[in-house]
Design a protein around this motif. Sequence first.
Motif, PDB file in Angstrom:
ATOM      1  N   LEU A   1      -6.929  -0.426  13.418  1.00 44.07           N
ATOM      2  CA  LEU A   1      -8.006  -0.927  14.281  1.00 44.07           C
ATOM      3  C   LEU A   1      -9.373  -0.646  13.664  1.00 44.07           C
ATOM      4  O   LEU A   1     -10.317  -1.407  13.820  1.00 44.07           O
ATOM      5  CB  LEU A   1      -7.905  -0.282  15.661  1.00 44.07           C
ATOM      6  N   GLN A   2      -9.440   0.497  12.939  1.00 47.84           N
ATOM      7  CA  GLN A   2     -10.729   0.855  12.356  1.00 47.84           C
ATOM      8  C   GLN A   2     -11.119  -0.040  11.186  1.00 47.84           C
ATOM      9  O   GLN A   2     -12.231   0.025  10.695  1.00 47.84           O
ATOM     10  CB  GLN A   2     -10.704   2.318  11.905  1.00 47.84           C
ATOM     11  N   LEU A   3     -10.194  -0.874  10.741  1.00 52.48           N
ATOM     12  CA  LEU A   3     -10.545  -1.812   9.670  1.00 52.48           C
ATOM     13  C   LEU A   3     -11.605  -2.794  10.146  1.00 52.48           C
ATOM     14  O   LEU A   3     -12.314  -3.399   9.348  1.00 52.48           O
ATOM     15  CB  LEU A   3      -9.317  -2.631   9.259  1.00 52.48           C
ATOM     16  N   GLY A   4     -11.662  -2.977  11.470  1.00 48.79           N
ATOM     17  CA  GLY A   4     -12.639  -3.931  12.000  1.00 48.79           C
ATOM     18  C   GLY A   4     -12.373  -5.336  11.505  1.00 48.79           C
ATOM     19  O   GLY A   4     -13.293  -6.095  11.221  1.00 48.79           O
ATOM     20  N   ALA A   5     -11.089  -5.707  11.376  1.00 42.89           N
ATOM     21  CA  ALA A   5     -10.755  -7.022  10.832  1.00 42.89           C
ATOM     22  C   ALA A   5     -10.910  -8.089  11.912  1.00 42.89           C
ATOM     23  O   ALA A   5     -10.129  -8.147  12.857  1.00 42.89           O
ATOM     24  CB  ALA A   5      -9.327  -7.014  10.298  1.00 42.89           C
ATOM     25  N   THR A   6     -11.934  -8.901  11.777  1.00 43.01           N
ATOM     26  CA  THR A   6     -12.171  -9.958  12.763  1.00 43.01           C
ATOM     27  C   THR A   6     -11.515 -11.255  12.268  1.00 43.01           C
ATOM     28  O   THR A   6     -10.907 -11.272  11.201  1.00 43.01           O
ATOM     29  CB  THR A   6     -13.678 -10.183  12.941  1.00 43.01           C
ATOM     30  N   ALA A   7     -11.638 -12.331  13.060  1.00 46.69           N
ATOM     31  CA  ALA A   7     -11.017 -13.600  12.678  1.00 46.69           C
ATOM     32  C   ALA A   7     -11.469 -13.989  11.269  1.00 46.69           C
ATOM     33  O   ALA A   7     -12.633 -13.807  10.906  1.00 46.69           O
ATOM     34  CB  ALA A   7     -11.429 -14.677  13.664  1.00 46.69           C
ATOM     35  N   ASN A   8     -10.536 -14.508  10.505  1.00 43.34           N
ATOM     36  CA  ASN A   8     -10.772 -14.962   9.129  1.00 43.34           C
ATOM     37  C   ASN A   8     -11.089 -13.848   8.138  1.00 43.34           C
ATOM     38  O   ASN A   8     -11.584 -14.117   7.051  1.00 43.34           O
ATOM     39  CB  ASN A   8     -11.876 -16.021   9.067  1.00 43.34           C
ATOM     40  N   ALA A   9     -10.782 -12.603   8.505  1.00 46.06           N
ATOM     41  CA  ALA A   9     -10.990 -11.499   7.550  1.00 46.06           C
ATOM     42  C   ALA A   9     -10.033 -11.694   6.367  1.00 46.06           C
ATOM     43  O   ALA A   9      -8.891 -12.107   6.537  1.00 46.06           O
ATOM     44  CB  ALA A   9     -10.704 -10.168   8.234  1.00 46.06           C
ATOM     45  N   GLN A  10     -10.536 -11.387   5.170  1.00 49.99           N
ATOM     46  CA  GLN A  10      -9.689 -11.476   3.972  1.00 49.99           C
ATOM     47  C   GLN A  10      -8.989 -10.127   3.835  1.00 49.99           C
ATOM     48  O   GLN A  10      -9.666  -9.111   3.727  1.00 49.99           O
ATOM     49  CB  GLN A  10     -10.557 -11.652   2.718  1.00 49.99           C
ATOM     50  N   LEU A  11      -7.684 -10.145   3.809  1.00 49.83           N
ATOM     51  CA  LEU A  11      -6.953  -8.881   3.733  1.00 49.83           C
ATOM     52  C   LEU A  11      -6.104  -8.821   2.466  1.00 49.83           C
ATOM     53  O   LEU A  11      -5.586  -9.840   2.008  1.00 49.83           O
ATOM     54  CB  LEU A  11      -6.015  -8.727   4.940  1.00 49.83           C
ATOM     55  N   VAL A  12      -5.980  -7.616   1.938  1.00 57.73           N
ATOM     56  CA  VAL A  12      -5.052  -7.412   0.819  1.00 57.73           C
ATOM     57  C   VAL A  12      -3.997  -6.428   1.311  1.00 57.73           C
ATOM     58  O   VAL A  12      -4.319  -5.313   1.730  1.00 57.73           O
ATOM     59  CB  VAL A  12      -5.775  -6.827  -0.414  1.00 57.73           C
ATOM     60  N   LEU A  13      -2.745  -6.869   1.298  1.00 62.15           N
ATOM     61  CA  LEU A  13      -1.647  -5.974   1.685  1.00 62.15           C
ATOM     62  C   LEU A  13      -1.020  -5.476   0.395  1.00 62.15           C
ATOM     63  O   LEU A  13      -0.726  -6.274  -0.492  1.00 62.15           O
ATOM     64  CB  LEU A  13      -0.565  -6.710   2.457  1.00 62.15           C
ATOM     65  N   SER A  14      -0.824  -4.179   0.263  1.00 63.01           N
ATOM     66  CA  SER A  14      -0.170  -3.694  -0.947  1.00 63.01           C
ATOM     67  C   SER A  14       0.819  -2.605  -0.590  1.00 63.01           C
ATOM     68  O   SER A  14       0.745  -1.988   0.471  1.00 63.01           O
ATOM     69  CB  SER A  14      -1.210  -3.209  -1.953  1.00 63.01           C
ATOM     70  N   ALA A  15       1.784  -2.422  -1.501  1.00 67.97           N
ATOM     71  CA  ALA A  15       2.830  -1.427  -1.231  1.00 67.97           C
ATOM     72  C   ALA A  15       3.387  -0.905  -2.538  1.00 67.97           C
ATOM     73  O   ALA A  15       3.269  -1.539  -3.587  1.00 67.97           O
ATOM     74  CB  ALA A  15       3.941  -2.067  -0.411  1.00 67.97           C
ATOM     75  N   GLN A  16       3.986   0.270  -2.404  1.00 68.09           N
ATOM     76  CA  GLN A  16       4.621   0.851  -3.587  1.00 68.09           C
ATOM     77  C   GLN A  16       5.775   1.733  -3.115  1.00 68.09           C
ATOM     78  O   GLN A  16       5.671   2.404  -2.099  1.00 68.09           O
ATOM     79  CB  GLN A  16       3.531   1.618  -4.331  1.00 68.09           C
ATOM     80  N   GLY A  17       6.882   1.671  -3.856  1.00 67.17           N
ATOM     81  CA  GLY A  17       8.057   2.454  -3.468  1.00 67.17           C
ATOM     82  C   GLY A  17       9.294   1.588  -3.538  1.00 67.17           C
ATOM     83  O   GLY A  17       9.198   0.390  -3.836  1.00 67.17           O
ATOM     84  N   VAL A  18      10.439   2.191  -3.218  1.00 70.96           N
ATOM     85  CA  VAL A  18      11.712   1.493  -3.425  1.00 70.96           C
ATOM     86  C   VAL A  18      11.771   0.116  -2.770  1.00 70.96           C
ATOM     87  O   VAL A  18      12.227  -0.846  -3.371  1.00 70.96           O
ATOM     88  CB  VAL A  18      12.914   2.319  -2.897  1.00 70.96           C
ATOM     89  N   ASP A  19      11.313   0.043  -1.523  1.00 69.30           N
ATOM     90  CA  ASP A  19      11.449  -1.231  -0.819  1.00 69.30           C
ATOM     91  C   ASP A  19      10.100  -1.932  -0.634  1.00 69.30           C
ATOM     92  O   ASP A  19       9.876  -2.623   0.351  1.00 69.30           O
ATOM     93  CB  ASP A  19      12.140  -1.004   0.539  1.00 69.30           C
ATOM     94  N   ALA A  20       9.222  -1.753  -1.612  1.00 68.63           N
ATOM     95  CA  ALA A  20       7.860  -2.289  -1.475  1.00 68.63           C
ATOM     96  C   ALA A  20       7.856  -3.800  -1.248  1.00 68.63           C
ATOM     97  O   ALA A  20       7.143  -4.303  -0.370  1.00 68.63           O
ATOM     98  CB  ALA A  20       7.035  -1.927  -2.703  1.00 68.63           C
ATOM     99  N   ALA A  21       8.667  -4.518  -2.037  1.00 67.01           N
ATOM    100  CA  ALA A  21       8.631  -5.986  -1.940  1.00 67.01           C
ATOM    101  C   ALA A  21       9.074  -6.432  -0.550  1.00 67.01           C
ATOM    102  O   ALA A  21       8.427  -7.278   0.090  1.00 67.01           O
ATOM    103  CB  ALA A  21       9.536  -6.591  -3.012  1.00 67.01           C
ATOM    104  N   GLU A  22      10.174  -5.838  -0.054  1.00 71.29           N
ATOM    105  CA  GLU A  22      10.674  -6.223   1.272  1.00 71.29           C
ATOM    106  C   GLU A  22       9.645  -5.872   2.347  1.00 71.29           C
ATOM    107  O   GLU A  22       9.406  -6.629   3.281  1.00 71.29           O
ATOM    108  CB  GLU A  22      11.980  -5.487   1.626  1.00 71.29           C
ATOM    109  N   ALA A  23       9.033  -4.687   2.196  1.00 71.60           N
ATOM    110  CA  ALA A  23       8.057  -4.241   3.195  1.00 71.60           C
ATOM    111  C   ALA A  23       6.892  -5.227   3.278  1.00 71.60           C
ATOM    112  O   ALA A  23       6.468  -5.618   4.370  1.00 71.60           O
ATOM    113  CB  ALA A  23       7.554  -2.847   2.838  1.00 71.60           C
ATOM    114  N   LEU A  24       6.416  -5.644   2.100  1.00 74.14           N
ATOM    115  CA  LEU A  24       5.273  -6.570   2.087  1.00 74.14           C
ATOM    116  C   LEU A  24       5.653  -7.908   2.712  1.00 74.14           C
ATOM    117  O   LEU A  24       4.902  -8.470   3.520  1.00 74.14           O
ATOM    118  CB  LEU A  24       4.831  -6.816   0.643  1.00 74.14           C
TER     119      LEU A  24
END
Length: 834
Positions: free
Chosen positions: A209-232
Amino acid sequence: MPSLLTAELVRLNARASSKLDAIVQAGELLAAAGYIEPAYIESLQGREQVSNTYLGSGVAIPHGMQEDRHLIRRTGVAVLQLPEGVEWHDGERANLVVAIAAQSDEHIALLQRLTRLIGDPAQLLALVEARDPHVLVEALNGATRGTSTVIDTTPADFEQCIELVLDYPHGLHARPASAWVATSKRYQAAMRVRHGKLAADPKNLVSLLQLGATANAQLVLSAQGVDAAEALAALKRTIENLSAEEHERAAAARARRQKAQPVAWAPLDPATLFDGVSAGPGFAIGPVRVLRTTQPDIQDRPADTLEATHQLDRALRETASELDALTRDTTARLGAAEGEIFAAHRELLNDTELLNAAARMLLDGHGVAWSWHQAAEQQAARLAALPDPLLAARATDLRDVARRVLKHLGEDVATDTRLDTPAILIAEDLAPSDTAMLDPAVTLGFCTVSGGPTSHTAILARTLGVPAAVACGAALMDIADGSEAVLDGSSGRLYIGVSATDRDRARHTQRQLADEAQRAAANRALPAATLDGHVLEIGANITRPEQVRDAIASGADGVGLMRTEFLFLERHDAPSEDEQYDCYRRMVEASGGRQLIIRTLDIGGDKQVPYLNLPHESNPFLGVRGLRLCLRRPDLFLPQLRALYRAAKDGPLWIMFPMVSTLDEARQALALAETVRVELGAPKVPLGIMVETPSAAAFADHFAALVDFFSIGTNDLTQYVLAVDREHPELARMAESLHPAVLRMIKQTVEGARRHRKWVGVCGGLAGDPLGASILAGLGVDELSMSARDIPAVKSRLRASRLDALQALARRALDCEDVDAVRALDSDDIKAAA
Ligand code: PEP
Ligand code: MG
């Protein structure tokens, strides 16, 4: 801090015959690795004689006596993982025994991590089930998984990343964010969501919530670890799948705002106007009652850290079950969207940053209530400072949850919103919990200084039917208590100092509006008869005796489903037979001879009761729930049956068993019920089952030979027929009871019942949907039971239809290929049926 734990000090999959045995094993690990003299093991045991080292949630931290520190060669800890657990103290079982040998206070940071872990059951479970010692080493030495919060220096994205634009008209608010958290928590990978320079852990609600992501916010989702691809991939799907729902909600809110525009009355003489935003339509005239909330004054009362940790852990658990109960109660009373408000509140309790901050203050020697209050206030202040008002409003939610925890810590923080005489309530802001508890009988309306039309408070006000205006400005608090006011909730306006003539005109308008409402109510009271005279019984789904009156006022002929599990929630132990009897007797009295179907305990699956200590289920919906649980727990089942039969002596009721899948289960339940009845000399009552498993539907003809009636639970039937977990964050939307496969099961159930001339009702959500109700009527059910507020719409649809047309509609629905095709029948057939 140097690493306290290494892999050689972890013993996985251990077993201990007793607490002493566990302490010795853990001590031996420390001794073998050269951390302690063997004599220190006795010191570990000695400590246990003088204090209980059980920390909470299955974690115990044996540590030696201060005077034996000279037996420690260097500071370290050993961990014994006990999947089966060992009895520690007062029935509490330890699954992780963390033996501490500390020369000075290096272990304080470890304690802090353990405290945080206790607030994160999923991670704790992962540690109890881990097959790699490094998982424990990382968690206890302070690896960052699951603990990061918003980082305000630009962090690097993890190895794998995807970009997306947030397509939610209201931005990322608590409801969708909870779904993101639920999805992310299913994966082990470390994950991050970045919005510009801010990054958040998607396993943490407040952080998102603290990201303050409003409509049309550009987001980058990233992950690392055994199941990173599935998680993303899963998180991306959740985000995208929620988009349609967010757009629908926004459109509905827009439509409501547009509808809210007409001004029914405006003063002709001068008056002071407080122009706010409509939060609940309707008209109120009367004195105001100004509620001046003071900041809770929480004293800092330092306490023993271990004891304080126990207290906080207990308070958090109690608050969590209270919120679970409130979610279910609000869902049953007001609707699913309203229930979700409190589900999102519960998620706030898992916030690792909040728990971490509180633990830090505790370890600094501050009192438990003070630490919690400070930690929550700091977070709330950060949320309140967000530029987007919608997101800033979440501070109210956090403060609401924090206040509940304080209450469980013994602080007097109740806001008294009860009114002795009818009045319009004025407040800085109202917490959702306060709003949900308002008594519409005396609360003429309410106005708040802050808040927004989409705040949880406003959603609840609309559902309760209380006229309300929010965001009226700070001057609102200057109004003198008792001033006469006119509130037009539909346009969000409050007027003070209205002349006598204008007040008379306002009363006239109010009477006109009341007459209109009364006409609608009068229609609600008419029977659900089709144009050609076929009458369906209409029941209400309720949880408490007090709801019977409202249900009948909304047009219910009786109670089609009383969910008794609510009696078992929000408490520390099971209700006694007498307590249950008192409740069922009051239900019987309130029903006044009308139909009353009481369902026996339906625990397990989505409904959990902490004090029952039920074993962990990997597939709770396929596990020991409903009748399966009751048959295994006569200590729960028999008192309930006795209480029900005692109440049956006071008036008519029917008893219904949930989650039945085999004939044998039904036979056992019937036999037990009969034994109890005979023992009590009680009258015979109709005994029925819920049809909510495919096997019960397929075997309906066999079941109908055994029992007196059926009530079809379409919520569960749908999840089992379509193999869709009704709570799954991504799939739950697929759980559509209008699916023709589900409708075919219902048809089979009705045919089975008819073969033995048995009564069949429907008490799942499908019954409260006008199209669903029309198809069900066409399929030949006798009764439809639903939330009281769905009754008027269902009745008016049925009253405008002919039975033969509904039967044709049902036949066509059974032949459809999918849900969309069934929905498409709505416009054509229903009109033709009328
Ligand atoms: C159902 O499954 O349709 C039902 C009415 O029971 P519950 O929603 O309480 O599981
Ligand atoms: Mg059910």
